[in-house]
Every structure is written in C-alpha cells, then in structure tokens.
Design a protein around this motif. Structure first.
Motif, PDB file in Angstrom:
ATOM      1  N   PRO A  27      90.452  -0.233  34.979  1.00 11.13           N
ATOM      2  CA  PRO A  27      89.455   0.371  34.093  1.00 11.13           C
ATOM      3  C   PRO A  27      89.973   1.549  33.295  1.00 11.13           C
ATOM      4  CG  PRO A  27      89.081   1.097  36.333  1.00 11.13           C
ATOM      5  CD  PRO A  27      90.174   0.064  36.395  1.00 11.13           C
ATOM      6  N   MET A  28      91.091   2.173  33.730  1.00  8.33           N
ATOM      7  CA  MET A  28      91.578   3.367  33.036  1.00  8.33           C
ATOM      8  C   MET A  28      93.039   3.611  33.397  1.00  8.33           C
ATOM      9  SD  MET A  28      89.235   5.892  35.272  1.00  8.33           S
ATOM     10  CE  MET A  28      89.290   5.884  37.063  1.00  8.33           C
ATOM     11  N   TRP A  70      81.352  -1.483  31.149  1.00  9.01           N
ATOM     12  CA  TRP A  70      81.237  -0.283  30.298  1.00  9.01           C
ATOM     13  C   TRP A  70      82.441   0.634  30.466  1.00  9.01           C
ATOM     14  CZ3 TRP A  70      81.332   4.645  32.179  1.00  9.01           C
ATOM     15  CH2 TRP A  70      80.869   4.907  33.467  1.00  9.01           C
ATOM     16  N   MET A  71      83.057   0.632  31.646  1.00  7.59           N
ATOM     17  CA  MET A  71      84.252   1.445  31.836  1.00  7.59           C
ATOM     18  C   MET A  71      85.423   0.894  31.010  1.00  7.59           C
ATOM     19  SD  MET A  71      83.967   2.216  35.930  1.00  7.59           S
ATOM     20  CE  MET A  71      85.318   3.401  35.955  1.00  7.59           C
ATOM     21  N   ARG A  91      92.456   3.175  25.006  1.00  8.19           N
ATOM     22  CA  ARG A  91      93.601   4.093  25.107  1.00  8.19           C
ATOM     23  C   ARG A  91      94.724   3.478  25.939  1.00  8.19           C
ATOM     24  NH1 ARG A  91      93.478   9.219  23.429  1.00  8.19           N
ATOM     25  NH2 ARG A  91      94.861   9.974  25.081  1.00  8.19           N
ATOM     26  N   ALA A  92      94.361   2.737  26.977  1.00 10.40           N
ATOM     27  CA  ALA A  92      95.392   2.068  27.779  1.00 10.40           C
ATOM     28  C   ALA A  92      96.106   1.000  26.946  1.00 10.40           C
ATOM     29  CB  ALA A  92      94.769   1.464  29.028  1.00 10.40           C
ATOM     30  N   SER A 145      92.558  -8.852  31.857  1.00  7.59           N
ATOM     31  CA  SER A 145      91.625  -8.041  32.628  1.00  7.59           C
ATOM     32  C   SER A 145      91.154  -6.846  31.808  1.00  7.59           C
ATOM     33  CB  SER A 145      92.290  -7.556  33.920  1.00  7.59           C
ATOM     34  OG  SER A 145      92.684  -8.648  34.725  1.00  7.59           O
ATOM     35  N   GLN A 146      92.087  -6.199  31.116  1.00  7.13           N
ATOM     36  CA  GLN A 146      91.763  -5.023  30.304  1.00  7.13           C
ATOM     37  C   GLN A 146      90.792  -5.367  29.189  1.00  7.13           C
ATOM     38  OE1 GLN A 146      93.793  -1.777  30.941  1.00  7.13           O
ATOM     39  NE2 GLN A 146      91.707  -1.370  30.321  1.00  7.13           N
ATOM     40  N   THR A 147      90.867  -6.588  28.674  1.00  5.25           N
ATOM     41  CA  THR A 147      90.007  -6.992  27.561  1.00  5.25           C
ATOM     42  C   THR A 147      88.808  -7.823  28.009  1.00  5.25           C
ATOM     43  OG1 THR A 147      91.511  -8.870  27.166  1.00  5.25           O
ATOM     44  CG2 THR A 147      91.853  -6.884  25.844  1.00  5.25           C
TER      45      THR A 147
END
Length: 376
Positions: free
Chosen positions: A80-81, A95-96, A103-104, A168-170
C-alpha cells in the motif's frame, strides 16, 4: 494559552507502547482483524515475523488464528505504500493504494529500464492474471509466474516479482488466502467486493487519524517516513483532525497525540515498566516512526539493524525500550532461541524474558530451548 504537556523520553515510550497495544492494560482488540484495523497497516515483508507482530498484541492467540483471518478475507497482504509489503484490513486497501500508490510507482521507472520491463509487458501480464484468476480462482506466485511464461513473457531475473508488485500496486492482484504457508494470488475486485472508497481529502484525514490513534505521540516526519507521502500531505492529514489532537513536548518533539489518549493512557504506566516483550522483526514499535530515540538508544541502533539497510532483527523490549535482540534456529526436535541483550540480564529478570519467549513459542507451536549469553 495553556502550556503543552511535556514528557520525558521514557514517558513518550510508555505512551507509544499503550497506543500500539503492547502494554498489558492497553490491548486494542480481541481479534486479528481488529488489531490490523487499529494499526491500519503493519509491515509484513517477512510473513512469519508479521504473523507474530499481530499475535504479540493478542494474548493467547495462535498462528492459525492469523492465517484464518487471511483465509476469511478480513486481512490481506499488499504494497500500500513505500513499495513495501504490509498486512492491511481488506476493506481499506483500495483507498490506500489510490492515495499512496502513485508515489511508489513513480520511483521504479529507472529500475524497470534496467530490467527490460515496459508497460506493454506489464499490461500483458494483467491480461494473463485476469484470465487465470477470474471467477474466484487462486494461484501461488510460482503458478502465476508459470502462466506468464507460458504466455510468452520473459520472467527471468526479477521480472516476475515486479509483475506481481505492479499488478498489486495498480489494484488487480492481492495476496489473500494461505496455502502451504504462503499466500495465493487472487483478483482484488473479487476478493474485496465491498471496499471503502474515499476521495483524496477524506483519505488523508482517515490516514492521519488512524496513524496517530495507533502510534501517537508522533510527528509529521514520522508519518512522512511511514507512508512515503510528502510532508505537505502529512500536515494536511493531521490538520484534518486538529480538533481531536493535542500537542505535547518532549525530546525530538513537539509531537501530536489524540487528546483522548491522555485520558486512557498513563505516561507513568507501571504496566509498561513491568513489561518484557519478545517482538518480531519489523514491528511497528520501531518501523512506525522515523525517529526512534525514545525507544531505542541510538548507540545500539546497529545491533538491531546491522547493515543499516532496513533489515531489522527480532527485539527484546523491556519497559517500553529495546533492550536486545533474539534469534531462532530450528533443530531436529526444538527451536534454539539465542538472546543477545545490550546489557547483562540479571537473574531476577530472566523469568520474565523466558515468559516472553514462551509466549512466542506457544503462538508458533514451537518447543524452545533458550541460550543465554553467558551459557557455555
């Protein structure tokens, strides 16, 4: 205007222990889902360590309880970050990702160029993922990598990891249920059918509120370090909750803390002073903050993170402060636990250290033998 309350470093450490649910009189939840919701996210690149990070806040729990929460879809693992794996309440993940994911993603372009990864390859991997997993199907990472290879994609080197990370990030993939000790990949939209959706201002306000609820006293720098967001965004996150927060002073401050904490938590807590805990590597007790001086003597920092590369050891925490590290070695019929304290452990303290280690052993289903530093 009244003068802000002022605390010593030790009092700040006690307040953080209680916010983190690590003091005997401050258990924040009775369920795995509740613990993770309280923290919003808990660092989890080491899956075994992350299970104990949760279990150490749930007295009497077992590893199977944590795995069951993943299998029920209450908790998931994702990025998530900061491009780092965390355990996250399932409903909060979308939402996270929307708030902190950009930014990641912006930070990996050059790495992808070096690995020969481009957007076309990643979008083809997305098509393969949907085709493989749609309809509630699941796959291990190895099975997914084989499917990508069978589709003609080069998954050598680190390409497979980055494909899973990107999807996963997207918001296509998430690590959900557990098979044979590791996660299966599932489609996020199917595994989390009713996520919370927040606009950016709402998301920042939610982030600021829940970060301080679980980690206060803390600073804007702490939140920026934890999330990877700009300090400007982190100030907005706290300002959105200004009517519920209190400024306090102390070494490394000023800090912000939910005003209600000073009604519920005791900066002179005898429960914290008596506590001896065996915590997991990467526990939020350390990883939740940029500046950790109130809980870890800077002179001992390299003993907890020897390479200064963010690979943290498992820690012994006495009275809210890190007092040493511990490591585990599997033997044929037991697990050897070796203690590496910063200072000699007096005989009167050893029963409490043993009890803390036995709590982990019961959680993990292990039989342990303890080797003290003065043992032959």
């Amino acid at each position: 205007m009244p003068r802000p309350p002022e605390f010593t470093a030790r009092e700040l450490a006690r307040l953080r222990m209680q916010a983190l649910g690590l003091a005997g009189d401050s258990v924040t939840s009775r369920t795995v889902e509740g613990v993770v919701k309280h923290h919003l996210a808990m660092q989890a690149q080491d899956f075994r360590a992350s299970r104990w990070a949760i279990g150490s806040r749930l007295p009497g729990s077992r590893e199977a309880d944590v795995v069951a929460a993943y299998d029920r879809g209450e908790v998931v693992r994702s990025w998530p970050m900061r491009g780092t794996v965390h355990a996250v309440p399932a409903g909060d993940l979308p939402w996270m990702l929307e708030l902190m994911g950009p930014r990641a993603l912006a930070g990996v372009k050059r790495r992808w160029e070096n690995l020969g990864i481009d957007e076309a390859m990643l979008e083809r991997a997305r098509e393969v993922a949907v085709g493989l997993l749609a309809g509630g199907r699941r796959a291990t990472r190895a099975e997914f990598t084989q499917a990508l290879t069978d589709a003609g994609l080069d998954m050598t080197g680190q390409r497979a990891y980055h494909a899973v990370w990107y999807l996963s990030q997207t918001g296509t993939l998430v690590q959900g249920p557990v098979r044979n000790g590791d996660h299966e990949l599932v489609l996020l939209d199917e595994w989390i059918p009713d996520p919370r959706r927040l606009d950016r201002d709402e998301a920042l306000a939610e982030l600021g509120r829940r970060y301080l609820e679980a980690r206060g006293p803390a600073t804007v720098d702490d939140l920026a370090h934890w999330t990877g967001l700009t300090k400007g965004d982190c100030r907005k996150a706290f300002e959105a909750n200004a009517d519920t927060l209190l400024e306090v002073r102390g070494p490394g401050g000023p800090f912000l803390i939910p005003a209600a904490h000073l009604q519920r938590h005791d900066p002179r807590s005898p429960a914290v002073d008596r506590s001896v805990l065996a915590l997991a590597a990467f526990d939020e007790h350390l990883l939740g903050y940029r500046v950790r001086d109130c809980v870890l003597d800077p002179g001992h920092a390299t003993r907890v993170d020897p390479g200064r590369n963010g690979v943290f050891r498992w820690t012994l925490v006495v009275g809210g402060r890190v007092a040493g590290t511990w490591k585990r070695t599997r033997r044929a019929h037991y697990t050897l636990v070796e203690i590496e304290p910063f200072d000699p452990v007096p005989a009167r303290r050893r029963p409490a250290v043993r009890k803390a280690l036995e709590a982990w052993a019961a959680f993990a289903g292990m039989t342990i033998r303890i080797r003290w530093p003065d043992a032959p």
